[in-house]
Design a protein around this motif. Structure first.
Motif, PDB file in Angstrom:
ATOM      1  N   VAL A  14       0.816  -1.219   0.000  1.00 31.93           N
ATOM      2  CA  VAL A  14       0.000   0.000   0.000  1.00 31.93           C
ATOM      3  C   VAL A  14       0.852   1.273   0.000  1.00 31.93           C
ATOM      4  N   ASP A  15       1.917   1.308   0.790  1.00 30.44           N
ATOM      5  CA  ASP A  15       2.748   2.517   0.830  1.00 30.44           C
ATOM      6  C   ASP A  15       3.440   2.753  -0.515  1.00 30.44           C
ATOM      7  N   ALA A  16       3.973   1.695  -1.102  1.00 32.49           N
ATOM      8  CA  ALA A  16       4.623   1.811  -2.410  1.00 32.49           C
ATOM      9  C   ALA A  16       3.614   2.221  -3.476  1.00 32.49           C
ATOM     10  N   MET A  17       2.409   1.663  -3.412  1.00 30.47           N
ATOM     11  CA  MET A  17       1.373   2.026  -4.386  1.00 30.47           C
ATOM     12  C   MET A  17       1.049   3.511  -4.277  1.00 30.47           C
ATOM     13  N   ASN A  18       0.917   4.008  -3.059  1.00 30.56           N
ATOM     14  CA  ASN A  18       0.643   5.438  -2.884  1.00 30.56           C
ATOM     15  C   ASN A  18       1.795   6.289  -3.395  1.00 30.56           C
ATOM     16  N   LEU A  19       3.039   5.892  -3.129  1.00 27.04           N
ATOM     17  CA  LEU A  19       4.194   6.639  -3.626  1.00 27.04           C
ATOM     18  C   LEU A  19       4.236   6.659  -5.152  1.00 27.04           C
ATOM     19  N   SER A  20       3.788   5.573  -5.781  1.00 28.08           N
ATOM     20  CA  SER A  20       3.831   5.499  -7.245  1.00 28.08           C
ATOM     21  C   SER A  20       2.799   6.407  -7.907  1.00 28.08           C
ATOM     22  N   SER A  21       1.918   7.009  -7.119  1.00 28.52           N
ATOM     23  CA  SER A  21       0.921   7.917  -7.698  1.00 28.52           C
ATOM     24  C   SER A  21       1.429   9.353  -7.776  1.00 28.52           C
ATOM     25  N   HIS A  38       7.950  12.761 -17.014  1.00 28.06           N
ATOM     26  CA  HIS A  38       7.986  11.463 -17.704  1.00 28.06           C
ATOM     27  C   HIS A  38       9.340  10.765 -17.630  1.00 28.06           C
ATOM     28  N   ASP A  39      10.405  11.496 -17.307  1.00 20.38           N
ATOM     29  CA  ASP A  39      11.729  10.889 -17.270  1.00 20.38           C
ATOM     30  C   ASP A  39      12.074  10.286 -15.898  1.00 20.38           C
ATOM     31  N   VAL A  40      11.115  10.278 -14.977  1.00 22.34           N
ATOM     32  CA  VAL A  40      11.313   9.706 -13.645  1.00 22.34           C
ATOM     33  C   VAL A  40      10.495   8.429 -13.546  1.00 22.34           C
ATOM     34  N   SER A  41      11.150   7.341 -13.131  1.00 21.37           N
ATOM     35  CA  SER A  41      10.441   6.078 -12.946  1.00 21.37           C
ATOM     36  C   SER A  41       9.895   5.996 -11.522  1.00 21.37           C
ATOM     37  N   GLU A  42       8.613   5.751 -11.414  1.00 16.36           N
ATOM     38  CA  GLU A  42       7.974   5.621 -10.110  1.00 16.36           C
ATOM     39  C   GLU A  42       8.459   4.383  -9.356  1.00 16.36           C
ATOM     40  N   TYR A  43       9.043   3.425 -10.055  1.00 16.44           N
ATOM     41  CA  TYR A  43       9.614   2.256  -9.371  1.00 16.44           C
ATOM     42  C   TYR A  43      10.694   2.710  -8.384  1.00 16.44           C
ATOM     43  N   GLY A  44      11.553   3.621  -8.802  1.00 13.26           N
ATOM     44  CA  GLY A  44      12.595   4.137  -7.914  1.00 13.26           C
ATOM     45  C   GLY A  44      12.015   4.928  -6.754  1.00 13.26           C
ATOM     46  N   LEU A  45      11.028   5.754  -7.033  1.00 12.86           N
ATOM     47  CA  LEU A  45      10.393   6.547  -5.974  1.00 12.86           C
ATOM     48  C   LEU A  45       9.776   5.654  -4.907  1.00 12.86           C
ATOM     49  N   ALA A  46       9.177   4.556  -5.339  1.00  9.76           N
ATOM     50  CA  ALA A  46       8.467   3.665  -4.430  1.00  9.76           C
ATOM     51  C   ALA A  46       9.357   2.569  -3.855  1.00  9.76           C
ATOM     52  N   GLY A  47      10.628   2.508  -4.293  1.00 11.14           N
ATOM     53  CA  GLY A  47      11.536   1.485  -3.793  1.00 11.14           C
ATOM     54  C   GLY A  47      11.155   0.078  -4.222  1.00 11.14           C
ATOM     55  N   LEU A  48      10.628  -0.033  -5.429  1.00  9.24           N
ATOM     56  CA  LEU A  48      10.161  -1.326  -5.946  1.00  9.24           C
ATOM     57  C   LEU A  48      11.117  -1.902  -6.979  1.00  9.24           C
ATOM     58  N   ALA A  49      11.166  -3.209  -7.024  1.00 10.41           N
ATOM     59  CA  ALA A  49      11.922  -3.913  -8.058  1.00 10.41           C
ATOM     60  C   ALA A  49      10.956  -4.360  -9.152  1.00 10.41           C
TER      61      ALA A  49
END
Length: 177
Positions: free
Chosen positions: A80-87, A92-103
């Protein structure tokens, strides 16, 4: 808009729960985009089809129109926290995967990856988009329909040969913010 006399428009609270479509796309520059959509659902099982609605011309929509592919990972309670961060609204040049700490994890058939920690994911090819009308001069919403061409399910959520939906602990939007 509809007259209801309430403090906030009740539409989003009345159509509930709405599953979260956690959409991954790849931009023309190779940046992997991840965004949650609460106007998401399955619309057909033969052939398997899903839809999500984009209010505005967001990166996900533009990327799908360019590449014709996307994945939809199940957003679970554990994420849930990663999902919220990905919003987050980022360029466009920033990947939300990095913001949310996801692989990421590779898909089987399409180029966009899936969320590695997600218990399940759908791999989709664009079937069609439909523009909905706007209101009061505002732009409309675009509905994206995807044909599901492959499915990933983590073995930990399979019981007796069936997906245990409760074990996935999927998130859904219950209305408002």
């Amino acid at each position: 808009h509809l007259k209801h006399g309430l403090t906030h428009d009740p539409f989003k609270a009345l159509v509930a729960p709405r599953p979260i479509g956690w959409i991954t796309t790849i931009g023309p520059d190779g940046v992997v985009n991840l965004a949650p959509y609460s106007f998401f659902n399955a619309v057909s099982d033969v052939p398997p089809m899903v839809m999500f609605a984009s209010s505005g011309r967001k990166d996900s929509l533009r990327n799908i129109e360019t590449t014709g592919e996307f994945t939809c990972s199940v957003a679970s309670q554990d994420l849930v926290d990663a999902m919220n961060l990905s919003s987050a609204a980022v360029t466009h040049d920033v990947s939300e995967y990095g913001l949310a700490g996801l692989a990421t994890a590779p898909s089987l058939v399409v180029a966009p990856p899936r969320v590695a920690a997600s218990p399940a994911a759908l791999e989709c090819r664009l079937w069609n988009t439909t523009e909905l009308p706007g209101v009061d001069g505002r732009p409309g919403t675009t509905v994206v329909f995807g044909h599901v061409v492959a499915i990933f399910v983590d073995a930990r959520v399979v019981k007796d040969g069936l997906v245990d939906t409760a074990a996935m602990r999927p998130l859904a939007r219950m209305g408002y913010m």
